[in-house]
Design a protein around this motif. Sequence first.
Motif, mmCIF file in Angstrom:
data_model
loop_
_atom_site.group_PDB
_atom_site.id
_atom_site.type_symbol
_atom_site.label_atom_id
_atom_site.label_comp_id
_atom_site.label_asym_id
_atom_site.label_seq_id
_atom_site.Cartn_x
_atom_site.Cartn_y
_atom_site.Cartn_z
ATOM 1 N N GLN A 148 0.129 34.642 -30.159
ATOM 2 C CA GLN A 148 -1.128 34.221 -30.757
ATOM 3 C C GLN A 148 -2.302 34.495 -29.831
ATOM 4 O O GLN A 148 -3.384 34.910 -30.286
ATOM 5 N N SER A 149 -2.103 34.288 -28.524
ATOM 6 C CA SER A 149 -3.172 34.573 -27.559
ATOM 7 C C SER A 149 -3.507 36.057 -27.528
ATOM 8 O O SER A 149 -4.691 36.433 -27.478
ATOM 9 N N GLU A 152 -5.511 36.884 -30.694
ATOM 10 C CA GLU A 152 -6.893 36.419 -30.606
ATOM 11 C C GLU A 152 -7.696 37.244 -29.610
ATOM 12 O O GLU A 152 -8.871 37.565 -29.859
ATOM 13 N N GLN A 155 -8.577 40.473 -31.290
ATOM 14 C CA GLN A 155 -9.653 40.280 -32.260
ATOM 15 C C GLN A 155 -11.006 40.131 -31.575
ATOM 16 O O GLN A 155 -12.009 40.723 -32.011
ATOM 17 N N ILE A 156 -11.070 39.348 -30.504
ATOM 18 C CA ILE A 156 -12.330 39.167 -29.782
ATOM 19 C C ILE A 156 -12.804 40.482 -29.172
ATOM 20 O O ILE A 156 -13.981 40.853 -29.244
#
Length: 223
Positions: A148-149, A152, A155-156
């Motif tokens: 998940q990290s 994310e 995505q960032i």
Amino acid sequence: MTFEPTAAGGGAAFLRAALPAAAPTTLLALGRWWHTQGAAHSLGDAALMTTLASATALCGALTVKGGGELPAYCLGAAGGLAAAAIAGYATGLALPLIVWAVSTAVTAVVGIRARRADTRAEREHAHQVERDRIHADTEIQREAIRAQSRIEAAQITGAWQARAAAITAATTPRYQIEPIDPGLLALSAEARAALASPTARLALEPPRPAADPIPDHAAHDTA
């Protein structure tokens, strides 16, 4: 995970552990009955029972490393056979009862210790299985958090790259060259006539190298 022994479970475990101690009592009773059937003062019968008792004790000694309740049963049978041999041969009951009491007590102790060891091993196995399960769950959760990290972070990063590209595109100057009209480059008739004149041609010719100067003595000879 904890294990709480119940009263019924503890009683059943105690009965299973103490069951091998019943063997000396049964064999002592059979030895005394055998005494009344003609085994009194019979060396052959006593030797036979002694041999069986020794073989049973040896079997218990060989199986003690494997754990479990088998060594306790072998020890109880060996003590019972020894008591039966004495009870079948001798007339009195003092020595057979002593052998019976000692063998019964030792067999009960060995059986209880074996049962406790088995219970301890079962608990350790259950605890190890629980620890392995918790460790596996922890690893799964940790990998899920890492995945998940990474998602994310990607995505960032993509959002920042798109924003930087938009800012760069917005701040970069754009130059547009207008097309030149060919009519502006056309020469008039007067300009073409002026360029065709000898004066203009002479002016447009590249400069020529200067001639070498004539030395003084050459000029004097010529004169």
